[in-house]
Design an enzyme around this catalytic site. Sequence first.
Site, mmCIF file in Angstrom:
data_model
loop_
_atom_site.group_PDB
_atom_site.id
_atom_site.type_symbol
_atom_site.label_atom_id
_atom_site.label_comp_id
_atom_site.label_asym_id
_atom_site.label_seq_id
_atom_site.Cartn_x
_atom_site.Cartn_y
_atom_site.Cartn_z
ATOM 1 N N ASP A 109 0.956 -1.291 0.048
ATOM 2 C CA ASP A 109 -0.028 -0.024 -0.034
ATOM 3 C C ASP A 109 0.907 1.284 0.067
ATOM 4 O O ASP A 109 1.222 1.884 0.962
ATOM 5 C CB ASP A 109 -0.856 -0.054 1.206
ATOM 6 N N SER A 115 -4.786 8.100 6.666
ATOM 7 C CA SER A 115 -4.086 7.104 5.717
ATOM 8 C C SER A 115 -2.830 7.735 4.826
ATOM 9 O O SER A 115 -3.415 9.004 4.355
ATOM 10 C CB SER A 115 -5.221 6.562 4.715
ATOM 11 N N GLY A 116 -2.047 7.141 4.542
ATOM 12 C CA GLY A 116 -1.178 7.807 3.798
ATOM 13 C C GLY A 116 -0.236 8.600 4.203
ATOM 14 O O GLY A 116 0.969 8.984 3.880
HETATM 15 C C1 4AZ Z 1 -8.350 4.577 7.239
HETATM 16 O O1 4AZ Z 1 -9.458 4.144 7.047
HETATM 17 C C2 4AZ Z 1 -7.741 3.930 8.280
HETATM 18 N N1 4AZ Z 1 -6.608 2.364 12.861
HETATM 19 C C3 4AZ Z 1 -6.328 4.458 8.602
HETATM 20 C C4 4AZ Z 1 -5.973 3.802 9.701
HETATM 21 C C5 4AZ Z 1 -6.634 2.665 10.328
HETATM 22 C C6 4AZ Z 1 -7.746 2.286 10.154
HETATM 23 C C7 4AZ Z 1 -8.270 2.946 9.094
HETATM 24 C C8 4AZ Z 1 -5.732 2.498 11.838
HETATM 25 O O2 4AZ Z 1 -7.870 5.481 6.621
#
Ligand code: 4AZ
Length: 479
Positions: free
Chosen positions: A324, A418-419
Amino acid sequence: MEHRQTESPPSYDYVMNHNTPPPSYPSLETLSATQVQPYYIPQPVHQTPAPCAQTIPAQTVRASSQRNKRYCFGGSSVTAVIVVLVVIAVWIGVRYGPSLWALTEKETPPDTCPPSSVDCDGKKDCSQGSDECRCVRFGAANELQVMTSKTKSFLPVCAQGWNKDIADQTCQQLGFRQSYEVGFLNTSSFTFQSLNSQFTSTIQASVNTSTSCPGQQTVSLQCSKCGKPPGSRIIGGNAAADGQWPWQASLHFQGSHTCGGSLVAPDFIITAAHCFPKGTTGSQLPSNWKVYIGLVSQLQLPNPYNVKQIILHQNYDPASNNNDIALLKLSKPASNIQPVCLPAFDQKFPAGKKCWTTGFGVIRQGDDSSSTLLMEVEVNLIDSSVCNSYSVYGGRITEKMQCAGDLKGGKDSCQGDSGGPLVCKVDDKWYLAGITSWGNGCGKPNNPGVYTDVGQLLMWIYGKMQLSLICHSLHHKRV
Ligand code: 4AZ
Protein backbone atom coordinates in the site's frame (compact mmCIF):
# COMPACT_ATOMS: atom_id res chain seq x y z
CA MET A 1 -5.83 9.97 15.15
CA GLU A 2 -6.83 8.12 18.30
CA HIS A 3 -10.41 7.18 18.85
CA ARG A 4 -12.78 5.86 21.41
CA GLN A 5 -16.31 4.86 20.70
CA THR A 6 -17.79 7.32 23.17
CA GLU A 7 -19.64 10.53 22.55
CA SER A 8 -16.84 12.98 23.27
CA PRO A 9 -13.48 13.20 21.50
CA PRO A 10 -10.59 11.62 23.37
CA SER A 11 -8.51 13.89 25.50
CA TYR A 12 -4.77 13.84 25.21
CA ASP A 13 -4.64 12.32 28.70
CA TYR A 14 -6.80 9.51 27.49
CA VAL A 15 -4.68 8.93 24.45
CA MET A 16 -1.51 8.93 26.44
CA ASN A 17 -2.44 7.66 29.90
CA HIS A 18 -5.91 6.16 29.81
CA ASN A 19 -6.56 3.50 32.44
CA THR A 20 -10.19 2.65 31.79
CA PRO A 21 -10.51 0.00 29.12
CA PRO A 22 -12.54 0.99 26.07
CA PRO A 23 -15.88 -0.78 25.54
CA SER A 24 -15.81 -4.27 24.07
CA TYR A 25 -16.01 -4.81 20.35
CA PRO A 26 -16.97 -7.73 18.17
CA SER A 27 -14.08 -10.12 17.80
CA LEU A 28 -12.14 -10.09 14.58
CA GLU A 29 -13.50 -13.47 13.56
CA THR A 30 -17.05 -12.15 13.56
CA LEU A 31 -16.13 -9.32 11.21
CA SER A 32 -16.19 -9.88 7.50
CA ALA A 33 -13.09 -9.17 5.43
CA THR A 34 -14.67 -6.04 3.98
CA GLN A 35 -15.13 -4.50 7.41
CA VAL A 36 -11.42 -4.36 7.95
CA GLN A 37 -10.64 -2.70 4.67
CA PRO A 38 -9.41 0.84 5.02
CA TYR A 39 -11.58 3.51 3.57
CA TYR A 40 -10.93 7.17 3.45
CA ILE A 41 -12.97 10.23 4.00
CA PRO A 42 -14.71 11.83 2.37
CA GLN A 43 -15.69 9.06 -0.03
CA PRO A 44 -16.83 11.16 -2.95
CA VAL A 45 -19.18 9.21 -5.15
CA HIS A 46 -19.25 10.77 -8.54
CA GLN A 47 -21.98 10.20 -10.99
CA THR A 48 -20.02 11.33 -14.04
CA PRO A 49 -20.23 8.67 -16.71
CA ALA A 50 -16.98 7.05 -17.75
CA PRO A 51 -15.84 8.65 -21.02
CA CYS A 52 -15.64 5.33 -22.83
CA ALA A 53 -19.12 4.21 -21.87
CA GLN A 54 -21.29 7.08 -22.97
CA THR A 55 -24.81 5.97 -23.69
CA ILE A 56 -26.97 7.56 -26.33
CA PRO A 57 -30.40 8.44 -24.95
CA ALA A 58 -33.15 6.18 -26.36
CA GLN A 59 -35.01 9.16 -27.86
CA THR A 60 -32.02 10.25 -29.92
CA VAL A 61 -31.74 6.78 -31.33
CA ARG A 62 -35.42 6.74 -32.22
CA ALA A 63 -35.31 10.22 -33.83
CA SER A 64 -32.29 9.44 -35.95
CA SER A 65 -33.67 6.11 -37.06
CA GLN A 66 -36.82 7.94 -38.20
CA ARG A 67 -34.80 10.53 -40.08
CA ASN A 68 -32.90 7.80 -41.82
CA LYS A 69 -35.92 5.75 -42.65
CA ARG A 70 -35.95 6.50 -46.36
CA TYR A 71 -32.34 5.32 -46.66
CA CYS A 72 -33.26 2.19 -44.85
CA PHE A 73 -36.04 1.45 -47.28
CA GLY A 74 -33.90 2.53 -50.21
CA GLY A 75 -30.90 0.31 -49.47
CA SER A 76 -30.36 -2.37 -46.84
CA SER A 77 -26.61 -2.09 -47.59
CA VAL A 78 -26.52 1.33 -45.86
CA THR A 79 -28.15 -0.23 -42.78
CA ALA A 80 -25.68 -3.07 -42.93
CA VAL A 81 -22.75 -0.62 -43.08
CA ILE A 82 -24.15 1.29 -40.07
CA VAL A 83 -24.67 -1.95 -38.14
CA VAL A 84 -21.11 -3.06 -38.93
CA LEU A 85 -19.74 0.35 -37.85
CA VAL A 86 -21.72 0.20 -34.59
CA VAL A 87 -20.49 -3.34 -33.92
CA ILE A 88 -16.88 -2.26 -34.57
CA ALA A 89 -17.31 0.80 -32.32
CA VAL A 90 -18.75 -1.35 -29.52
CA TRP A 91 -15.93 -3.86 -29.90
CA ILE A 92 -13.27 -1.12 -29.76
CA GLY A 93 -14.99 0.33 -26.69
CA VAL A 94 -15.01 -3.02 -24.89
CA ARG A 95 -11.56 -4.12 -26.03
CA TYR A 96 -9.63 -0.87 -25.59
CA GLY A 97 -11.95 1.24 -23.41
CA PRO A 98 -10.33 0.32 -20.09
CA SER A 99 -6.80 0.87 -21.36
CA LEU A 100 -7.70 4.17 -23.03
CA TRP A 101 -9.26 5.21 -19.73
CA ALA A 102 -6.20 4.08 -17.85
CA LEU A 103 -3.98 6.15 -20.14
CA THR A 104 -6.10 9.25 -19.62
CA GLU A 105 -5.62 8.65 -15.91
CA LYS A 106 -1.85 8.58 -16.51
CA GLU A 107 -1.39 5.05 -15.24
CA THR A 108 2.18 4.02 -15.93
CA PRO A 109 2.22 1.14 -18.40
CA PRO A 110 4.40 -1.79 -17.28
CA ASP A 111 7.99 -1.75 -18.48
CA THR A 112 9.08 -4.11 -21.24
CA CYS A 113 12.53 -5.65 -21.13
CA PRO A 114 14.18 -7.77 -23.85
CA PRO A 115 15.52 -11.16 -22.71
CA SER A 116 19.04 -9.86 -23.32
CA SER A 117 18.68 -6.98 -20.87
CA VAL A 118 21.51 -6.54 -18.38
CA ASP A 119 20.87 -4.87 -15.01
CA CYS A 120 23.10 -2.03 -13.82
CA ASP A 121 25.49 -1.82 -16.80
CA GLY A 122 24.64 1.85 -17.33
CA LYS A 123 22.80 1.14 -20.58
CA LYS A 124 19.06 1.23 -20.75
CA ASP A 125 17.62 -2.01 -22.14
CA CYS A 126 14.03 -1.90 -20.90
CA SER A 127 11.67 0.57 -22.54
CA GLN A 128 11.44 2.62 -19.35
CA GLY A 129 14.88 1.82 -18.01
CA SER A 130 13.85 -0.29 -15.01
CA ASP A 131 17.04 -2.35 -15.58
CA GLU A 132 19.06 0.70 -14.46
CA CYS A 133 16.91 1.94 -11.61
CA ARG A 134 17.75 -0.42 -8.78
CA CYS A 135 21.50 -0.06 -8.66
CA VAL A 136 22.05 2.42 -5.83
CA ARG A 137 21.19 2.28 -2.15
CA PHE A 138 22.26 3.71 1.21
CA GLY A 139 23.59 1.64 4.08
CA ALA A 140 24.19 2.58 7.71
CA ALA A 141 25.65 6.08 8.21
CA ASN A 142 24.43 6.94 4.68
CA GLU A 143 27.08 4.75 3.09
CA LEU A 144 26.61 4.94 -0.68
CA GLN A 145 26.46 1.46 -2.18
CA VAL A 146 26.40 0.72 -5.89
CA MET A 147 25.70 -2.46 -7.82
CA THR A 148 27.08 -2.99 -11.33
CA SER A 149 26.44 -5.73 -13.87
CA LYS A 150 29.87 -7.13 -12.98
CA THR A 151 29.53 -7.26 -9.20
CA LYS A 152 25.83 -8.14 -8.99
CA SER A 153 26.01 -7.11 -5.34
CA PHE A 154 26.06 -3.74 -3.62
CA LEU A 155 29.53 -2.44 -2.75
CA PRO A 156 30.69 0.79 -1.08
CA VAL A 157 32.20 3.50 -3.29
CA CYS A 158 35.83 4.40 -2.72
CA ALA A 159 36.27 8.07 -1.80
CA GLN A 160 39.20 8.60 -4.17
CA GLY A 161 38.20 11.06 -6.90
CA TRP A 162 34.85 11.84 -5.30
CA ASN A 163 33.69 15.45 -5.61
CA LYS A 164 30.60 17.66 -5.22
CA ASP A 165 29.75 17.38 -8.90
CA ILE A 166 29.61 13.57 -8.76
CA ALA A 167 27.63 13.79 -5.52
CA ASP A 168 25.07 16.08 -7.21
CA GLN A 169 24.77 13.82 -10.25
CA THR A 170 24.32 10.73 -8.07
CA CYS A 171 21.56 12.42 -6.05
CA GLN A 172 19.91 13.65 -9.27
CA GLN A 173 19.98 10.09 -10.56
CA LEU A 174 18.01 9.10 -7.45
CA GLY A 175 15.32 11.73 -8.02
CA PHE A 176 16.70 14.50 -5.81
CA ARG A 177 17.67 17.94 -7.08
CA GLN A 178 21.24 17.95 -5.74
CA SER A 179 23.37 16.53 -2.93
CA TYR A 180 23.27 17.91 0.60
CA GLU A 181 26.19 16.43 2.50
CA VAL A 182 29.17 14.28 1.63
CA GLY A 183 31.21 12.46 4.24
CA PHE A 184 33.82 9.75 4.31
CA LEU A 185 33.74 6.51 6.28
CA ASN A 186 36.43 4.08 7.31
CA THR A 187 35.41 0.72 6.04
CA SER A 188 36.51 -2.82 6.66
CA SER A 189 35.25 -3.92 3.24
CA PHE A 190 37.66 -5.73 0.90
CA THR A 191 35.92 -4.88 -2.33
CA PHE A 192 34.92 -1.46 -3.61
CA GLN A 193 33.48 0.41 -6.52
CA SER A 194 36.23 2.77 -7.64
CA LEU A 195 35.45 5.83 -9.73
CA ASN A 196 36.57 5.98 -13.35
CA SER A 197 38.27 9.14 -14.50
CA GLN A 198 34.94 10.76 -15.38
CA PHE A 199 31.26 10.49 -14.50
CA THR A 200 29.19 9.13 -17.37
CA SER A 201 25.36 9.13 -17.26
CA THR A 202 24.94 7.10 -14.05
CA ILE A 203 27.04 6.19 -11.05
CA GLN A 204 26.90 2.47 -11.97
CA ALA A 205 28.38 3.31 -15.37
CA SER A 206 31.14 5.37 -13.74
CA VAL A 207 32.71 2.80 -11.41
CA ASN A 208 34.80 -0.34 -11.65
CA THR A 209 35.24 -3.03 -9.03
CA SER A 210 38.56 -2.98 -7.23
CA THR A 211 40.16 -4.63 -4.23
CA SER A 212 42.07 -1.59 -3.07
CA CYS A 213 40.99 1.83 -1.89
CA PRO A 214 43.47 4.33 -0.41
CA GLY A 215 42.92 4.64 3.33
CA GLN A 216 39.87 2.38 3.16
CA GLN A 217 37.82 5.59 2.84
CA THR A 218 34.35 5.22 1.35
CA VAL A 219 31.64 7.72 0.48
CA SER A 220 28.73 8.62 2.71
CA LEU A 221 26.12 10.71 0.91
CA GLN A 222 22.98 12.54 1.96
CA CYS A 223 20.77 13.93 -0.79
CA SER A 224 18.68 16.21 1.41
CA LYS A 225 18.70 17.88 4.76
CA CYS A 226 15.99 15.76 6.30
CA GLY A 227 14.25 14.79 9.49
CA LYS A 228 15.27 17.71 11.68
CA PRO A 229 12.19 19.86 12.22
CA PRO A 230 13.05 23.55 12.53
CA GLY A 231 10.36 24.01 15.19
CA SER A 232 11.51 21.12 17.32
CA ARG A 233 10.28 21.28 20.95
CA ILE A 234 8.87 19.04 23.72
CA ILE A 235 5.53 17.74 22.60
CA GLY A 236 2.93 18.65 25.14
CA GLY A 237 -0.44 17.98 23.57
CA ASN A 238 -2.19 16.06 20.87
CA ALA A 239 -2.55 19.00 18.51
CA ALA A 240 0.79 19.32 16.77
CA ALA A 241 2.91 22.43 17.10
CA ASP A 242 3.75 24.44 14.00
CA GLY A 243 7.03 23.27 12.49
CA GLN A 244 7.07 20.00 14.41
CA TRP A 245 6.25 17.76 11.44
CA PRO A 246 7.15 19.92 8.41
CA TRP A 247 6.99 17.01 5.94
CA GLN A 248 3.31 16.31 6.73
CA ALA A 249 1.15 16.70 3.62
CA SER A 250 -2.60 16.94 3.31
CA LEU A 251 -3.86 15.56 0.00
CA HIS A 252 -7.06 17.21 -1.19
CA PHE A 253 -9.18 15.33 -3.71
CA GLN A 254 -11.61 17.63 -5.52
CA GLY A 255 -11.28 20.19 -2.76
CA SER A 256 -11.41 18.12 0.44
CA HIS A 257 -8.79 16.54 2.66
CA THR A 258 -8.72 12.87 1.79
CA CYS A 259 -5.37 11.45 2.78
CA GLY A 260 -2.06 12.30 4.41
CA GLY A 261 1.37 12.10 2.84
CA SER A 262 5.03 12.80 3.57
CA LEU A 263 7.51 14.92 1.64
CA VAL A 264 10.61 12.77 1.02
CA ALA A 265 12.35 14.82 -1.69
CA PRO A 266 11.58 18.25 -3.18
CA ASP A 267 9.56 16.67 -6.02
CA PHE A 268 8.01 13.67 -4.23
CA ILE A 269 5.33 12.86 -1.68
CA ILE A 270 4.97 9.31 -0.36
CA THR A 271 1.44 8.22 0.43
CA ALA A 272 -0.79 5.12 0.37
CA ALA A 273 -2.00 3.44 -2.84
CA HIS A 274 -5.46 2.92 -1.35
CA CYS A 275 -6.02 6.70 -1.49
CA PHE A 276 -6.54 6.26 -5.27
CA PRO A 277 -9.19 3.54 -5.54
CA LYS A 278 -10.03 2.37 -9.06
CA GLY A 279 -13.72 2.54 -8.21
CA THR A 280 -13.71 6.28 -7.46
CA THR A 281 -13.99 8.17 -10.73
CA GLY A 282 -11.11 10.53 -11.27
CA SER A 283 -9.16 9.45 -8.19
CA GLN A 284 -6.18 8.51 -10.38
CA LEU A 285 -6.30 11.74 -12.35
CA PRO A 286 -3.51 14.07 -11.13
CA SER A 287 -5.50 17.25 -11.86
CA ASN A 288 -8.12 16.26 -9.26
CA TRP A 289 -5.55 16.52 -6.47
CA LYS A 290 -3.91 19.40 -4.61
CA VAL A 291 -1.09 18.90 -2.11
CA TYR A 292 -0.63 21.12 0.95
CA ILE A 293 2.64 20.67 2.81
CA GLY A 294 3.78 21.70 6.28
CA LEU A 295 0.37 22.88 7.49
CA VAL A 296 -1.04 22.41 10.99
CA SER A 297 -4.59 23.63 10.33
CA GLN A 298 -7.00 23.06 7.47
CA LEU A 299 -8.21 26.62 8.11
CA GLN A 300 -4.81 28.06 7.20
CA LEU A 301 -3.89 26.37 3.98
CA PRO A 302 -0.57 27.29 2.40
CA ASN A 303 -0.27 27.56 -1.41
CA PRO A 304 -1.04 24.19 -2.92
CA TYR A 305 1.18 22.09 -5.14
CA ASN A 306 -0.28 20.41 -8.20
CA VAL A 307 0.38 16.77 -8.96
CA LYS A 308 2.19 15.86 -12.17
CA GLN A 309 2.07 12.10 -11.80
CA ILE A 310 0.53 9.49 -9.51
CA ILE A 311 2.72 6.38 -9.28
CA LEU A 312 0.97 3.42 -7.64
CA HIS A 313 2.80 0.26 -6.62
CA GLN A 314 2.24 -2.20 -9.45
CA ASN A 315 1.57 -5.01 -6.95
CA TYR A 316 -0.72 -3.10 -4.61
CA ASP A 317 -3.46 -5.52 -3.60
CA PRO A 318 -6.63 -3.80 -2.37
CA ALA A 319 -7.92 -7.07 -0.87
CA SER A 320 -4.96 -7.61 1.47
CA ASN A 321 -3.54 -4.05 1.40
CA ASN A 322 -0.14 -5.48 0.56
CA ASN A 323 2.22 -2.91 -1.04
CA ASP A 324 0.00 0.00 0.00
CA ILE A 325 2.34 2.70 -1.28
CA ALA A 326 2.21 5.45 -3.90
CA LEU A 327 4.43 8.33 -4.95
CA LEU A 328 3.11 11.69 -6.08
CA LYS A 329 5.38 13.68 -8.32
CA LEU A 330 4.74 17.37 -7.74
CA SER A 331 4.53 19.68 -10.73
CA LYS A 332 7.16 21.95 -9.16
CA PRO A 333 9.62 21.26 -6.33
CA ALA A 334 8.54 22.12 -2.78
CA SER A 335 10.73 24.96 -1.66
CA ASN A 336 11.96 25.57 1.86
CA ILE A 337 10.15 22.59 3.33
CA GLN A 338 12.17 19.99 5.13
CA PRO A 339 11.53 16.40 4.02
CA VAL A 340 11.56 13.39 6.33
CA CYS A 341 14.53 11.01 5.99
CA LEU A 342 14.14 7.68 4.24
CA PRO A 343 15.66 4.85 6.28
CA ALA A 344 18.84 3.10 5.21
CA PHE A 345 18.18 -0.23 3.47
CA ASP A 346 19.27 -2.24 6.52
CA GLN A 347 17.96 0.12 9.18
CA LYS A 348 15.71 -1.72 11.60
CA PHE A 349 13.30 -0.08 13.99
CA PRO A 350 12.97 -2.53 16.88
CA ALA A 351 9.66 -3.72 18.30
CA GLY A 352 8.74 -1.65 21.34
CA LYS A 353 10.33 1.52 19.93
CA LYS A 354 8.25 4.62 20.53
CA CYS A 355 7.46 6.37 17.28
CA TRP A 356 4.88 8.98 16.24
CA THR A 357 2.11 9.17 13.73
CA THR A 358 0.41 12.37 12.60
CA GLY A 359 -2.59 13.33 10.53
CA PHE A 360 -5.81 15.20 9.87
CA GLY A 361 -7.89 12.03 10.24
CA VAL A 362 -11.13 11.76 12.17
CA ILE A 363 -10.95 12.22 15.94
CA ARG A 364 -13.53 9.52 16.62
CA GLN A 365 -14.14 6.43 14.56
CA GLY A 366 -17.29 6.92 12.50
CA ASP A 367 -17.07 10.72 12.41
CA ASP A 368 -17.76 12.07 8.98
CA SER A 369 -15.38 14.98 9.00
CA SER A 370 -11.67 15.00 9.49
CA SER A 371 -9.74 16.99 12.07
CA THR A 372 -9.19 20.69 11.42
CA LEU A 373 -5.92 20.57 13.34
CA LEU A 374 -2.96 18.31 12.71
CA MET A 375 -2.99 15.66 15.44
CA GLU A 376 -0.07 13.60 16.72
CA VAL A 377 0.09 10.46 18.82
CA GLU A 378 2.94 8.34 20.15
CA VAL A 379 2.69 4.69 19.17
CA ASN A 380 4.81 1.62 19.96
CA LEU A 381 6.14 -0.53 17.16
CA ILE A 382 4.59 -3.98 17.58
CA ASP A 383 6.39 -7.19 16.69
CA SER A 384 4.95 -8.70 13.49
CA SER A 385 4.55 -12.19 14.94
CA VAL A 386 2.55 -10.74 17.84
CA CYS A 387 0.49 -8.66 15.41
CA ASN A 388 -0.10 -11.72 13.27
CA SER A 389 -1.25 -13.89 16.17
CA TYR A 390 -4.77 -15.31 16.29
CA SER A 391 -5.96 -12.76 18.85
CA VAL A 392 -4.72 -9.80 16.78
CA TYR A 393 -4.68 -9.92 12.95
CA GLY A 394 -4.48 -13.69 12.51
CA GLY A 395 -2.02 -13.92 9.61
CA ARG A 396 -2.97 -10.80 7.72
CA ILE A 397 0.31 -8.95 8.37
CA THR A 398 2.68 -9.40 5.44
CA GLU A 399 6.39 -8.57 5.51
CA LYS A 400 5.54 -5.25 3.84
CA MET A 401 3.51 -4.19 6.89
CA GLN A 402 4.40 -2.88 10.34
CA CYS A 403 1.94 -2.70 13.24
CA ALA A 404 2.08 0.18 15.68
CA GLY A 405 -0.10 1.42 18.49
CA ASP A 406 -1.05 -0.15 21.76
CA LEU A 407 -2.56 -3.62 22.11
CA LYS A 408 -4.51 -2.23 25.06
CA GLY A 409 -6.18 0.14 22.61
CA GLY A 410 -6.31 3.91 22.54
CA LYS A 411 -3.31 5.06 20.54
CA ASP A 412 -4.05 4.91 16.88
CA SER A 413 -4.48 6.56 13.53
CA CYS A 414 -7.87 6.52 11.79
CA GLN A 415 -9.75 7.32 8.56
CA GLY A 416 -8.23 10.33 6.85
CA ASP A 417 -4.81 9.69 8.40
CA SER A 418 -4.11 7.17 5.65
CA GLY A 419 -1.03 7.79 3.57
CA GLY A 420 0.47 9.90 6.35
CA PRO A 421 3.70 9.26 8.24
CA LEU A 422 4.78 6.91 11.00
CA VAL A 423 8.11 8.43 12.02
CA CYS A 424 10.83 7.22 14.40
CA LYS A 425 13.69 9.30 15.78
CA VAL A 426 17.21 7.88 15.57
CA ASP A 427 20.30 9.95 16.41
CA ASP A 428 18.30 13.16 16.41
CA LYS A 429 16.77 12.61 12.98
CA TRP A 430 13.23 11.53 12.08
CA TYR A 431 12.90 8.63 9.66
CA LEU A 432 9.82 7.54 7.74
CA ALA A 433 9.28 4.03 9.13
CA GLY A 434 5.72 3.57 7.90
CA ILE A 435 2.76 4.83 5.90
CA THR A 436 -0.66 4.79 7.59
CA SER A 437 -2.53 2.00 5.83
CA TRP A 438 -5.30 0.09 7.59
CA GLY A 439 -6.66 -1.39 10.77
CA ASN A 440 -9.82 -2.94 12.13
CA GLY A 441 -11.52 0.19 13.36
CA CYS A 442 -9.49 2.67 15.35
CA GLY A 443 -8.05 2.54 18.86
CA LYS A 444 -9.60 -0.83 19.69
CA PRO A 445 -7.76 -3.32 21.92
CA ASN A 446 -5.90 -5.99 19.97
CA ASN A 447 -6.52 -4.07 16.71
CA PRO A 448 -3.50 -1.79 16.32
CA GLY A 449 -2.87 0.43 13.32
CA VAL A 450 -1.16 -1.20 10.36
CA TYR A 451 1.44 0.76 8.41
CA THR A 452 3.22 0.04 5.14
CA ASP A 453 6.82 -0.86 6.06
CA VAL A 454 8.88 1.73 4.19
CA GLY A 455 12.17 -0.13 4.84
CA GLN A 456 10.85 -3.03 2.77
CA LEU A 457 10.00 -0.81 -0.19
CA LEU A 458 13.07 1.42 -0.50
CA MET A 459 14.13 -0.04 -3.84
CA TRP A 460 10.66 0.61 -5.24
CA ILE A 461 10.78 4.19 -3.92
CA TYR A 462 14.22 5.04 -5.31
CA GLY A 463 13.50 3.12 -8.51
CA LYS A 464 10.32 5.09 -9.19
CA MET A 465 11.88 8.43 -8.25
CA GLN A 466 14.64 7.69 -10.76
CA LEU A 467 12.28 6.43 -13.43
CA SER A 468 10.30 9.58 -13.39
CA LEU A 469 13.29 11.90 -13.53
CA ILE A 470 16.13 10.30 -15.36
CA CYS A 471 15.79 6.71 -16.48
CA HIS A 472 13.54 7.67 -19.39
CA SER A 473 16.33 9.75 -20.80
CA LEU A 474 19.15 7.22 -20.41
CA HIS A 475 20.70 6.24 -23.71
CA HIS A 476 19.47 3.06 -25.30
CA LYS A 477 21.94 0.24 -25.47
CA ARG A 478 23.36 -0.19 -28.94
CA VAL A 479 23.42 -3.81 -30.03
C1 4AZ B 1 -8.41 4.47 7.15
O1 4AZ B 1 -9.50 4.05 6.86
C2 4AZ B 1 -7.74 3.91 8.34
N1 4AZ B 1 -6.61 2.41 12.91
C3 4AZ B 1 -6.51 4.38 8.71
C4 4AZ B 1 -5.89 3.87 9.83
C5 4AZ B 1 -6.50 2.89 10.57
C6 4AZ B 1 -7.75 2.42 10.21
C7 4AZ B 1 -8.36 2.93 9.09
C8 4AZ B 1 -5.81 2.37 11.78
O2 4AZ B 1 -7.87 5.35 6.48
